[in-house]
Design a protein around this motif. Sequence first.
Motif: not given
Length: 422
Positions: A164-168
Amino acid sequence: MKISFLIHNAYGIGGTNTTTFNLARALSERHEVEIVSVLRHREQPQLVLDPKVSLRALVDLRHEKEHPLHLRPARVFPAAEHRHRQYSELTDERIGRYLESVDADAVIGTRPGLNVHLALQAPRRVVRVGQEHLALDRHSPRLRTALRRAYRGLDVLTTVTEADAAAYRRKMWLPGVRVQALPNSVPDPALPASDGTAKVVVAAGRLVAGKRYDLLIEAFALVAAERPDWRLRIYGTGEERGRLRRLIERLGLYDNVFLMGAAAPLEAEWVKGSIGAAASDFQAFGMTIVEAMRCGLPMVSTDCPHGPGEIISDGADGRLVPVGDRDALGAALLGLVRDDALRRRMGRTAMENARRFAPAAVVRQAEDLIEEALSARESGRRPAARDRAGIRRALTGRGYAAQDAARVLGSSALGTVRRGRR
């Protein structure tokens, strides 16, 4: 250092409350910590709060539910946020007043709407940390659009998984905001771990559609058909209870599957089992997975986005199966039911591997994030990516922003057409 958590309602039960209480307890060993609950509906919290952590509420629904300002919709809390109907001009006012006078070094918001308040209203001297407990892709395009504008006022944004950090980082252009994965922590077990001998599978969580307890029950029917002496215990409450009860009766599993209701703390129930199970279509993290593993249970879980795959090592401390696949879930459970040695070995490995989610490890990460942001604040630094990679991220983020804006516009146009046909 003084750290303040801003939370929706600390007096209820839920994953965000659990992880906030856990992190606050661990941080209070070295820091002054408070939890500020926007809402309050009962005298005492349902979860156990460490006495070193202070707790106060901004709006007491027992006395202020009919307050004139509470009957008007919130203006700061974003309308697209799931909890918007529970917020009001009164919560806007009280949150704003709290942030204006806060004496903490850092304030940590715990849901999107509160992160917006934090980003827009907290004084510049305070480190503003927004926590996301639900994955970016689960937010509506309208909410993502609102967050893109507001989140630039944060210093740090944390997610519970690396995915999810990568998605943000990919889908939102947040210059100067550090986006970092910070997993939820689970306290060190106080009870002896499971020895893997009980013929019990344990699952826990809210009884809602997305958790797919119906799939788990259907999968367990395959286990019960071969090993009728095994039991499935499901802990939790929710809207699906009646439907699940009828499913248990229809499948003739009333002697094998039990809806146990709520239990807190759950540790005493995990250690009575030998296998943990989760069948969700989606998991932002998977607190119950870590809780089970820390108690010595191997986990059988659907490999849903995003949490299970970052927690479970398939074949070493549990099994991951395709989302929605009843037969694969049943086969994975049966594999551990049939093999006592494998089940116990995986349970020991699960307990060892889950130590990375112990409070000490997570607290150190949280402290580092806050201290680095404090240092940057005091020196006047606010990093901004100006290299080619930063430019590419900006262009990519703007592309996703344009897609969401188009979806919002399309949704608004469709709504207008539908209203016109009435």
